[in-house]
Structures are given as structure tokens and as C-alpha cells.
Motif scaffolding. Structure first.
Motif, PDB file in Angstrom:
ATOM      1  N   LEU A  63       0.821  -1.218   0.000  1.00 45.09           N
ATOM      2  CA  LEU A  63       0.000   0.000   0.000  1.00 45.09           C
ATOM      3  C   LEU A  63       0.853   1.265   0.000  1.00 45.09           C
ATOM      4  O   LEU A  63       0.623   2.153  -0.837  1.00 45.09           O
ATOM      5  N   PRO A  64       1.863   1.390   0.875  1.00 39.60           N
ATOM      6  CA  PRO A  64       2.698   2.600   0.799  1.00 39.60           C
ATOM      7  C   PRO A  64       3.383   2.758  -0.562  1.00 39.60           C
ATOM      8  O   PRO A  64       3.527   3.872  -1.059  1.00 39.60           O
ATOM      9  N   GLU A  65       3.759   1.650  -1.169  1.00 40.44           N
ATOM     10  CA  GLU A  65       4.403   1.725  -2.484  1.00 40.44           C
ATOM     11  C   GLU A  65       3.417   2.176  -3.557  1.00 40.44           C
ATOM     12  O   GLU A  65       3.752   2.985  -4.424  1.00 40.44           O
ATOM     13  N   VAL A  66       2.187   1.664  -3.489  1.00 42.08           N
ATOM     14  CA  VAL A  66       1.151   2.079  -4.443  1.00 42.08           C
ATOM     15  C   VAL A  66       0.846   3.565  -4.274  1.00 42.08           C
ATOM     16  O   VAL A  66       0.783   4.320  -5.256  1.00 42.08           O
ATOM     17  N   LEU A  67       0.667   4.001  -3.026  1.00 43.11           N
ATOM     18  CA  LEU A  67       0.373   5.413  -2.773  1.00 43.11           C
ATOM     19  C   LEU A  67       1.522   6.304  -3.242  1.00 43.11           C
ATOM     20  O   LEU A  67       1.293   7.357  -3.852  1.00 43.11           O
ATOM     21  N   ALA A  68       2.755   5.882  -2.981  1.00 42.53           N
ATOM     22  CA  ALA A  68       3.919   6.660  -3.425  1.00 42.53           C
ATOM     23  C   ALA A  68       3.942   6.764  -4.952  1.00 42.53           C
ATOM     24  O   ALA A  68       4.256   7.828  -5.502  1.00 42.53           O
ATOM     25  N   GLN A  69       3.581   5.693  -5.635  1.00 42.82           N
ATOM     26  CA  GLN A  69       3.568   5.723  -7.095  1.00 42.82           C
ATOM     27  C   GLN A  69       2.514   6.702  -7.612  1.00 42.82           C
ATOM     28  O   GLN A  69       2.771   7.470  -8.538  1.00 42.82           O
ATOM     29  N   TYR A  70       1.336   6.689  -7.002  1.00 41.05           N
ATOM     30  CA  TYR A  70       0.311   7.663  -7.389  1.00 41.05           C
ATOM     31  C   TYR A  70       0.838   9.089  -7.208  1.00 41.05           C
ATOM     32  O   TYR A  70       0.642   9.949  -8.066  1.00 41.05           O
ATOM     33  N   LEU A  71       1.504   9.339  -6.092  1.00 39.06           N
ATOM     34  CA  LEU A  71       2.032  10.678  -5.837  1.00 39.06           C
ATOM     35  C   LEU A  71       3.113  11.044  -6.854  1.00 39.06           C
ATOM     36  O   LEU A  71       3.160  12.180  -7.325  1.00 39.06           O
TER      37      LEU A  71
END
Length: 173
Positions: free
Chosen positions: A83-91
Motif C-alpha cells: 500500500l505505501p508503495e502504491v500510494l507513493a507511485q500515485y504521488l
């Protein structure tokens, strides 16, 4: 929802002025399940403001409590990083993010706080990709409060829960 018209205006304010969402931009929303109705208002406000996509991620403090209570400490000290990796990618791709805060301040009372602390520290470490992206200040981000029973009981302890939640919304608006 209590004072639905005001809640919708609050959601619109968060999206249009709070993060100044741009047409076609992705909007990430993080909210607790207790705030699902308000979170859906944010989703609608995002699309009405021209979001290309709105991605909603829920947290569930009651489920987290059960996890901290029953999961093996070894499991808690090695949280999933997806989840943190997915959110970071969106950002990295230019998304804006709204975090809705409403956790019960007493939600983990009675648990082994050493175990909870180690789990939260491990989660903090797993969140580094996401936090690093936020810390660059290249994305619009906003943290807003919402009324939920835990905080409402804390702020208005002499009121019945439903009335306490209404009074907390009154204070937020």
C-alpha cells in the motif's frame, strides 16, 4: 448524514480550495470506515471538480485492534509494503491526497502497548516511500477532521453517542 448539505460543502471545500484539484488529476482519499458516508461525498466532490480518477482507501481501527491483539509480534513487525508503495507511485504521477482523520483516541486501550508500538513503528518504516514523496511537497495534500463516535464520546462524554457525533460535526463545520 447529519447536516448533509454542510457535509457536502465541507467535502467540496476540501477538494476545490483545500487541495485545489486540477482537471484530470488523480485524487487519493484515505479515510476510516466510520467516515464512509463522508468519504463518498469527497469522492463525488472530486469527480465533480474534474478528477480523472478518485481512489479511496479505507482504514479500520477495530480490525487493527484485533490484529494487534491476536497477530504474532513477528508478523506485526514485518508489515506489507504494497500500500505505501502504491500510494507513493500515485504521488509520483502527480496525484493529490486527502486524509480524513477520525481515529478513536482510546481505540487501543487495554492492549499490550509495547506490541502496538513495535507494530506502528514497523508500519512507519514501511511507509517511508509514501512519506518521502509527501515530504517533497510536490503534491497537494490535506488532512481534515471528521466526526466519529470515539472522538465524539471523548469531546462530549455526557451526551448519547449519536448526539455527541452531531455536536462534533457542529464543531467541525
Amino acid at each position: 448524514m447529519y447536516r448533509e448539505k454542510d457535509a457536502k460543502r465541507y467535502a467540496e471545500l476540501a477538494v476545490r480550495q483545500g487541495i485545489n484539484l486540477q482537471k484530470g488529476q488523480t485524487l487519493l482519499i484515505r479515510a476510516s470506515v466510520e467516515c464512509a458516508e463522508f468519504a463518498r461525498m469527497l469522492v463525488e466532490a472530486g469527480y465533480q471538480a474534474g478528477a480523472g480518477s478518485v481512489e479511496l482507501y479505507y482504514s479500520d481501527q477495530a480490525a487493527d485492534r484485533l490484529r494487534y491483539q491476536y497477530a504474532d509480534a513477528q508478523v506485526l513487525e514485518h508489515p506489507a509494503k504494497w500500500l505505501p508503495e502504491v500510494l507513493a507511485q500515485y504521488l509520483k504521477e502527480g496525484a493529490a491526497i486527502i486524509s480524513v482523520v477520525s481515529a478513536d483516541p482510546d481505540g487501543f486501550n487495554g492492549l499490550d502497548m509495547g506490541k502496538v508500538g513495535r507494530a506502528l513503528n514497523a508500519q512507519k518504516m514501511a511507509n517511508i516511500p509514501y512519506r518521502e514523496q509527501i515530504d517533497k511537497n510536490e503534491n497537494q495534500w490535506l488532512v481534515i477532521g471528521a466526526a466519529a463516535p470515539g472522538w465524539a464520546r471523548k469531546v462530549f462524554p455526557d451526551e448519547p453517542e449519536d448526539r455527541a457525533v452531531e455536536k462534533l460535526w457542529d464543531a467541525i463545520y
